[in-house]
Design an enzyme around this catalytic site. Structure first.
Site, PDB file in Angstrom:
ATOM      1  N   GLU A   1     -12.249   3.574 -33.265  1.00  0.00           N
ATOM      2  CA  GLU A   1     -11.042   4.305 -32.911  1.00  0.00           C
ATOM      3  C   GLU A   1     -10.210   3.531 -31.900  1.00  0.00           C
ATOM      4  O   GLU A   1      -8.971   3.538 -31.961  1.00  0.00           O
ATOM      5  CB  GLU A   1     -11.411   5.679 -32.344  1.00  0.00           C
ATOM      6  CG  GLU A   1     -12.055   6.634 -33.326  1.00  0.00           C
ATOM      7  CD  GLU A   1     -13.546   6.391 -33.530  1.00  0.00           C
ATOM      8  OE1 GLU A   1     -14.151   7.044 -34.382  1.00  0.00           O
ATOM      9  OE2 GLU A   1     -14.120   5.526 -32.820  1.00  0.00           O
TER      10      GLU A   1
ATOM     11  N   ASN B   1     -14.851   0.323 -41.621  1.00  0.00           N
ATOM     12  CA  ASN B   1     -13.486  -0.107 -41.928  1.00  0.00           C
ATOM     13  C   ASN B   1     -13.469  -1.480 -42.607  1.00  0.00           C
ATOM     14  O   ASN B   1     -13.935  -2.469 -42.036  1.00  0.00           O
ATOM     15  CB  ASN B   1     -12.692  -0.146 -40.612  1.00  0.00           C
ATOM     16  CG  ASN B   1     -11.255  -0.537 -40.799  1.00  0.00           C
ATOM     17  OD1 ASN B   1     -10.751  -0.592 -41.917  1.00  0.00           O
ATOM     18  ND2 ASN B   1     -10.575  -0.812 -39.705  1.00  0.00           N
TER      19      ASN B   1
ATOM     20  N   MET C   1     -19.776  -8.983 -28.706  1.00  0.00           N
ATOM     21  CA  MET C   1     -18.888  -7.876 -29.067  1.00  0.00           C
ATOM     22  C   MET C   1     -17.445  -8.372 -29.095  1.00  0.00           C
ATOM     23  O   MET C   1     -17.076  -9.280 -28.350  1.00  0.00           O
ATOM     24  CB  MET C   1     -19.025  -6.730 -28.059  1.00  0.00           C
ATOM     25  CG  MET C   1     -20.393  -6.053 -28.046  1.00  0.00           C
ATOM     26  SD  MET C   1     -20.725  -5.160 -29.565  1.00  0.00           S
ATOM     27  CE  MET C   1     -19.523  -3.841 -29.442  1.00  0.00           C
ATOM     28  N   GLY C   2     -16.641  -7.747 -29.960  1.00  0.00           N
ATOM     29  CA  GLY C   2     -15.209  -8.014 -29.962  1.00  0.00           C
ATOM     30  C   GLY C   2     -14.785  -9.271 -30.696  1.00  0.00           C
ATOM     31  O   GLY C   2     -13.638  -9.703 -30.560  1.00  0.00           O
ATOM     32  N   GLU C   3     -15.685  -9.868 -31.483  1.00  0.00           N
ATOM     33  CA  GLU C   3     -15.342 -11.115 -32.172  1.00  0.00           C
ATOM     34  C   GLU C   3     -15.306 -10.963 -33.691  1.00  0.00           C
ATOM     35  O   GLU C   3     -15.285 -11.963 -34.409  1.00  0.00           O
ATOM     36  CB  GLU C   3     -16.336 -12.211 -31.799  1.00  0.00           C
ATOM     37  CG  GLU C   3     -16.230 -12.700 -30.376  1.00  0.00           C
ATOM     38  CD  GLU C   3     -17.006 -13.983 -30.156  1.00  0.00           C
ATOM     39  OE1 GLU C   3     -16.416 -14.940 -29.634  1.00  0.00           O
ATOM     40  OE2 GLU C   3     -18.203 -14.039 -30.533  1.00  0.00           O
TER      41      GLU C   3
ATOM     42  N   LEU D   1     -10.605  -2.879 -43.561  1.00  0.00           N
ATOM     43  CA  LEU D   1      -9.235  -3.387 -43.470  1.00  0.00           C
ATOM     44  C   LEU D   1      -9.116  -4.635 -42.607  1.00  0.00           C
ATOM     45  O   LEU D   1      -8.267  -5.491 -42.870  1.00  0.00           O
ATOM     46  CB  LEU D   1      -8.304  -2.289 -42.952  1.00  0.00           C
ATOM     47  CG  LEU D   1      -8.260  -1.033 -43.829  1.00  0.00           C
ATOM     48  CD1 LEU D   1      -7.381   0.030 -43.194  1.00  0.00           C
ATOM     49  CD2 LEU D   1      -7.775  -1.370 -45.233  1.00  0.00           C
ATOM     50  N   GLU D   2      -9.947  -4.766 -41.578  1.00  0.00           N
ATOM     51  CA  GLU D   2      -9.911  -5.976 -40.757  1.00  0.00           C
ATOM     52  C   GLU D   2     -10.258  -7.195 -41.599  1.00  0.00           C
ATOM     53  O   GLU D   2      -9.607  -8.236 -41.509  1.00  0.00           O
ATOM     54  CB  GLU D   2     -10.869  -5.865 -39.573  1.00  0.00           C
ATOM     55  CG  GLU D   2     -10.344  -5.038 -38.420  1.00  0.00           C
ATOM     56  CD  GLU D   2     -11.212  -5.196 -37.187  1.00  0.00           C
ATOM     57  OE1 GLU D   2     -12.335  -5.717 -37.299  1.00  0.00           O
ATOM     58  OE2 GLU D   2     -10.766  -4.796 -36.103  1.00  0.00           O
TER      59      GLU D   2
ATOM     60  N   PRO E   1     -24.488  -7.177 -36.252  1.00  0.00           N
ATOM     61  CA  PRO E   1     -24.976  -5.799 -36.134  1.00  0.00           C
ATOM     62  C   PRO E   1     -23.928  -4.881 -35.489  1.00  0.00           C
ATOM     63  O   PRO E   1     -23.150  -5.316 -34.639  1.00  0.00           O
ATOM     64  CB  PRO E   1     -26.212  -5.940 -35.238  1.00  0.00           C
ATOM     65  CG  PRO E   1     -26.631  -7.368 -35.386  1.00  0.00           C
ATOM     66  CD  PRO E   1     -25.357  -8.129 -35.547  1.00  0.00           C
ATOM     67  N   ARG E   2     -23.928  -3.630 -35.901  1.00  0.00           N
ATOM     68  CA  ARG E   2     -22.955  -2.663 -35.394  1.00  0.00           C
ATOM     69  C   ARG E   2     -23.173  -2.357 -33.920  1.00  0.00           C
ATOM     70  O   ARG E   2     -22.218  -2.216 -33.164  1.00  0.00           O
ATOM     71  CB  ARG E   2     -23.070  -1.375 -36.221  1.00  0.00           C
ATOM     72  CG  ARG E   2     -22.126  -0.247 -35.783  1.00  0.00           C
ATOM     73  CD  ARG E   2     -20.706  -0.552 -36.164  1.00  0.00           C
ATOM     74  NE  ARG E   2     -19.812   0.568 -35.881  1.00  0.00           N
ATOM     75  CZ  ARG E   2     -18.504   0.560 -36.132  1.00  0.00           C
ATOM     76  NH1 ARG E   2     -17.954  -0.509 -36.671  1.00  0.00           N
ATOM     77  NH2 ARG E   2     -17.762   1.601 -35.865  1.00  0.00           N
TER      78      ARG E   2
END
Length: 419
Positions: A59, A334, A308-310, A336-337, A267-268
């Site tokens: 989100e 998602n 994270m964030g990559e 879409l990325e 991994p999530r």
């Protein structure tokens, strides 16, 4: 009914705290900042803020383009973003840094919600997707704070659950000024659980407005050249427990057909990085961790992204991207990325959380859905053998994203009347 709900919430607070302690065993960050979850703050914050709430990372990522647009158009505005999870919190801080205020959303108990409102005095409240909090929404109404639920989605299962408590849900929804639904089906479900039809509009999905800079693409291509030495990169994004084992089995089978195959796993949840590494080793696969700084060599099987964030950057390194959470009954993530970065996109059978997007992208032949292991193997081998096919799939995916963009601007125009 809200009184009963509040009493129940107070009663379960000890169990919620126990759950936080339990989660902190794997994620130490859950031990900290408990005061924020009760709106007990240790410093003075700005007031009259534009307040956004995004539960977690997904989100938050979807929210960033809207927040940045508001910052550009209203440079003097004070913004607050709340989250529920520690990963969402970390992402807000990493991307927005000091340009916004950030705290955890307080628990939906009257005393905490009232303290939160007194501290920040929001001039407008914007809730992402499907968060429905009776006390929070009632407090917004009491304080005459315009309340919007944007990028709103509601699954059939969730709608059925809410319909069991009409005496609680209908009055809660009455406090919302407007619900900006992703699809017409979402809009109908919100009306079915008690929202007024005139307070629901279909404005599209802001996740289509994903921002991918040229720099990200170039850095990804350079990373591939530097670390992967021309290997055929199959990236698995946002994987969950029991899902990595499926892909490791498949990798060992495909490797016989494609010797240069390299599996990149993202991994999530960060608390599972060590667990996934051990699993790879149990399969006798050679693993390189991203944080190690090591390069892959010809015998490396798995590159494990323990950061994270990559994800956008890593998508840009891939020849094929499989979006996880879809081979186990999680509901999918998602896609879409990956499509926006022009990676050929695959996903599994469990896509209930992105049902409309999955149906639409398949209708345009812009992604491949694999029902089982054999279909994944066939798809990867076919894509590897036919570069033109890969390119076509990637271009169709990017076009699919572009065709559906614009929801951020529509929602911005909607919110501007109260900013």
């Amino acid at each position: 009914m809200r009184v009963i709900y509040s009493c129940f919430f107070y009663l379960i607070i000890p169990f919620i705290l126990i759950r936080l302690i339990w989660r902190s065993i794997e994620v130490p960050a859950y031990r900290y900042r408990w005061n924020e979850r009760f709106a007990l703050y240790q410093k003075k914050f700005p007031q009259n803020v534009i307040w956004f709430h995004a539960v977690s990372v997904g989100e938050a990522e979807a929210l960033f383009p809207l927040v940045k647009k508001i910052q550009r158009q209203y440079p003097d505005a004070r913004l607050l973003i709340t989250t529920t999870t520690v990963t969402g919190s970390a992402r807000i801080k990493a991307v927005m840094q000091e340009s916004v205020e950030h705290v955890y959303l307080p628990y939906d108990i009257p005393c905490a919600v009232s303290r939160f409102m007194r501290c920040f005095k929001p001039k407008i409240a914007v809730i992402m997707e499907t968060e429905i909090w009776p006390n929070l929404f009632a407090c917004c109404s009491k304080n005459k704070i315009p309340l919007y639920v944007v990028n709103a989605r509601l699954s059939e299962k969730s709608a059925m659950g809410y319909q069991k408590y009409p005496a609680l849900i209908s009055p809660t929804l009455a406090h919302i000024k407007l619900i900006a639904a992703q699809t017409q089906d979402d809009a109908k479900r919100f009306v079915a659980i008690g929202a007024k039809a005139e307070a629901v509009r279909t404005l599209g999905n802001i996740k289509f407005d994903v921002e991918v800079s040229t720099e990200i693409i170039e850095r990804g291509q350079q990373l591939k050249a530097d670390l992967f030495y021309g290997r055929f990169v199959w990236l698995i994004a946002s994987t969950h427990k029991h899902e990595e084992a499926i892909f490791l089995e498949i990798y060992k089978k495909i490797k016989q057909e494609i010797p240069e195959l390299l599996l990149v796993i993202v991994p999530r949840h960060p608390e599972r990085f060590g667990e996934v590494k051990k699993l790879c080793e149990q399969y006798q696969l050679a693993v390189v961790m991203r944080t190690s700084g090591e390069h892959c060599h010809q015998h490396t099987d798995v590159y494990l992204a323990d950061t994270m964030g990559e994800l956008k950057l890593l998508y840009a390194t891939s020849d094929v991207a499989f979006v996880g959470g879809s081979m186990v009954p999680v509901g999918g993530h998602n896609i879409l990325e990956a499509a926006a970065v022009e990676a050929p996109v695959l996903f599994g059978p469990y896509m209930v959380n992105f049902k409309e997007i999955a149906e639409d992208v398949l209708r345009q032949d812009a992604a491949i859905q694999c029902q089982d292991e054999s279909e994944i193997i066939s798809a990867i081998i076919a894509l590897h053998a036919d570069p033109a096919y890969r390119q076509s799939l990637a271009e169709k995916g990017r076009a699919f994203v572009r065709q559906n963009q614009g929801a951020t601007t529509r929602i911005f125009d909607l919110l501007s009347q109260d900013i």
